[in-house]
Design a protein around this motif. Structure first.
Motif, short mmCIF file in Angstrom:
data_model
loop_
_atom_site.label_atom_id
_atom_site.label_comp_id
_atom_site.label_asym_id
_atom_site.label_seq_id
_atom_site.Cartn_x
_atom_site.Cartn_y
_atom_site.Cartn_z
N HIS A 23 32.27 55.11 30.85
CA HIS A 23 32.38 54.19 31.99
C HIS A 23 33.51 54.61 32.91
CE1 HIS A 23 29.66 51.24 30.13
NE2 HIS A 23 30.23 51.64 29.01
N ALA A 24 33.32 54.35 34.21
CA ALA A 24 34.36 54.54 35.21
C ALA A 24 34.46 53.27 36.03
CB ALA A 24 34.04 55.73 36.11
N VAL A 25 35.68 52.86 36.32
CA VAL A 25 35.91 51.66 37.12
C VAL A 25 36.84 52.01 38.28
CG1 VAL A 25 36.88 49.31 37.15
CG2 VAL A 25 35.70 50.15 35.10
N MET A 26 36.42 51.62 39.48
CA MET A 26 37.33 51.69 40.63
C MET A 26 37.73 50.24 40.88
SD MET A 26 38.28 51.29 43.98
CE MET A 26 36.81 50.73 44.81
N LEU A 27 39.01 49.96 40.66
CA LEU A 27 39.51 48.60 40.70
C LEU A 27 40.52 48.44 41.84
CD1 LEU A 27 40.48 46.41 37.74
CD2 LEU A 27 42.12 46.69 39.57
N VAL A 28 40.26 47.49 42.72
CA VAL A 28 41.21 47.15 43.77
C VAL A 28 42.01 45.94 43.26
CG1 VAL A 28 41.53 46.36 46.14
CG2 VAL A 28 39.68 47.97 45.60
N HIS A 29 43.34 46.12 43.20
CA HIS A 29 44.22 45.04 42.77
C HIS A 29 44.95 44.56 44.03
CE1 HIS A 29 47.59 43.60 39.84
NE2 HIS A 29 46.83 42.62 40.25
N SER A 30 44.44 43.48 44.59
CA SER A 30 44.93 42.99 45.88
C SER A 30 45.92 41.85 45.71
CB SER A 30 43.76 42.51 46.75
OG SER A 30 44.25 41.91 47.92
N PHE A 31 47.01 41.93 46.49
CA PHE A 31 47.99 40.85 46.53
C PHE A 31 47.96 40.14 47.88
CE2 PHE A 31 49.41 43.56 43.15
CZ PHE A 31 49.82 42.66 42.18
N SER A 32 46.97 40.46 48.71
CA SER A 32 46.85 39.85 50.04
C SER A 32 46.31 38.44 49.91
CB SER A 32 45.90 40.68 50.92
OG SER A 32 45.61 39.98 52.10
N GLU A 68 28.23 47.37 48.61
CA GLU A 68 26.83 47.32 49.02
C GLU A 68 26.22 48.72 49.11
OE1 GLU A 68 24.25 45.94 52.88
OE2 GLU A 68 25.95 44.66 52.29
N LEU A 69 26.98 49.67 49.67
CA LEU A 69 26.53 51.05 49.74
C LEU A 69 26.23 51.58 48.34
CD1 LEU A 69 26.16 53.82 51.24
CD2 LEU A 69 28.63 54.16 50.85
N MET A 70 27.04 51.18 47.37
CA MET A 70 26.88 51.64 46.00
C MET A 70 25.83 50.84 45.23
SD MET A 70 28.91 54.18 46.04
CE MET A 70 28.97 54.67 44.33
N GLY A 71 25.21 49.86 45.88
CA GLY A 71 24.12 49.11 45.25
C GLY A 71 24.52 47.80 44.63
N GLY A 72 25.72 47.32 44.91
CA GLY A 72 26.19 46.08 44.32
C GLY A 72 26.48 45.02 45.37
N SER A 73 26.80 43.84 44.90
CA SER A 73 27.18 42.73 45.77
C SER A 73 28.56 42.25 45.34
CB SER A 73 26.15 41.59 45.64
OG SER A 73 26.50 40.52 46.47
N ALA A 74 29.53 42.45 46.21
CA ALA A 74 30.93 42.20 45.86
C ALA A 74 31.29 40.73 45.85
CB ALA A 74 31.83 42.91 46.85
N SER A 102 28.37 46.24 38.50
CA SER A 102 27.83 47.53 38.09
C SER A 102 27.26 48.24 39.32
CB SER A 102 26.74 47.35 37.04
OG SER A 102 26.15 48.60 36.75
N ALA A 103 27.55 49.53 39.41
CA ALA A 103 26.99 50.35 40.49
C ALA A 103 26.05 51.40 39.92
CB ALA A 103 28.12 50.99 41.29
N GLY A 104 25.58 51.18 38.70
CA GLY A 104 24.63 52.09 38.08
C GLY A 104 25.29 53.35 37.55
N SER A 105 24.45 54.28 37.17
CA SER A 105 24.92 55.55 36.65
C SER A 105 25.14 56.51 37.82
CB SER A 105 23.90 56.14 35.67
OG SER A 105 24.35 57.39 35.20
N ARG A 106 26.32 57.11 37.86
CA ARG A 106 26.68 58.07 38.90
C ARG A 106 27.23 59.32 38.21
NH1 ARG A 106 25.55 55.72 44.14
NH2 ARG A 106 24.96 53.61 43.53
N SER A 107 26.54 60.42 38.39
CA SER A 107 26.94 61.69 37.77
C SER A 107 27.13 61.56 36.26
CB SER A 107 28.20 62.25 38.45
OG SER A 107 27.91 62.59 39.79
N GLY A 108 26.24 60.81 35.63
CA GLY A 108 26.25 60.68 34.18
C GLY A 108 27.23 59.67 33.62
N VAL A 109 27.86 58.88 34.48
CA VAL A 109 28.84 57.89 34.05
C VAL A 109 28.42 56.52 34.60
CG1 VAL A 109 31.27 57.19 34.25
CG2 VAL A 109 30.69 59.62 34.09
#
Length: 162
Positions: free
Chosen positions: A103-112, A126-132, A139-146
């Motif tokens: 698994h890979a996670v891109m996590l935004v930790h916002s203090f705003s 949305e571009l990656m197929g999800g709804s934020a 989940s954004a599905g499998s990308r390059s085997g991850v």
């Protein structure tokens, strides 16, 4: 959490500058490894859009964008998407591949407090197929085997006073 490295740099093809994660984490959950690229924000933007970033085109930028599109399995990247979100997500996947993480996670930790930048994150999700949504992982599905996941979490404002 198994390992955590602040200011962790991940080399990317097509240019001299790596993707620099505010924190990169290798974690384990239910016996599976997880690569987590953390982007911390207070009130700054995610930087230039693809259109702004490409304003001064070069062979390196062309090669890098092609690499990011291949890695993220995207046919086309809208010019309004923020470049930083692409390369930060790529760094999570690259490190997942390096450490054989499932698994890979891109996590935004916002203090705003006004959720600055969330609309850019939502467009990217949305571009990656999800709804934020805030304080959730998608989940954004499998990308390059991850298996790729995206998250926006709200930091406690008490941390800003320290």
């Amino acid at each position: 959490m198994l390992l955590a490295f602040p200011e962790h740099q991940v080399p990317l093809p097509g240019g001299s500058r790596p993707s620099q994660n505010d924190i990169w984490v290798l974690a384990r959950s239910q016996g599976e490894l997880i690569s987590i690229a953390v982007e911390g924000k207070v009130s700054e933007s995610f930087g230039p859009t693809i259109q702004e970033w490409q304003a001064q085109s070069s062979p390196g930028k062309t090669a890098r964008l092609e690499f990011l599109q291949r890695l993220l399995e995207l046919d086309l990247v809208p010019l309004s998407i923020r470049y930083q979100l692409l390369h930060r997500t790529a760094s999570a996947i690259i490190e997942a591949q390096r450490f054989n993480a499932q698994h890979a996670v891109m996590l935004v930790h916002s203090f705003s407090q006004s959720h600055e930048g969330f609309h850019d994150y939502a467009a990217f999700a949305e571009l990656m197929g999800g709804s934020a949504s805030r304080d959730s992982i998608i989940s954004a599905g499998s990308r390059s085997g991850v298996s790729l996941h995206l998250a926006w979490v709200q930091g406690n404002t008490v941390c800003l006073d320290k």
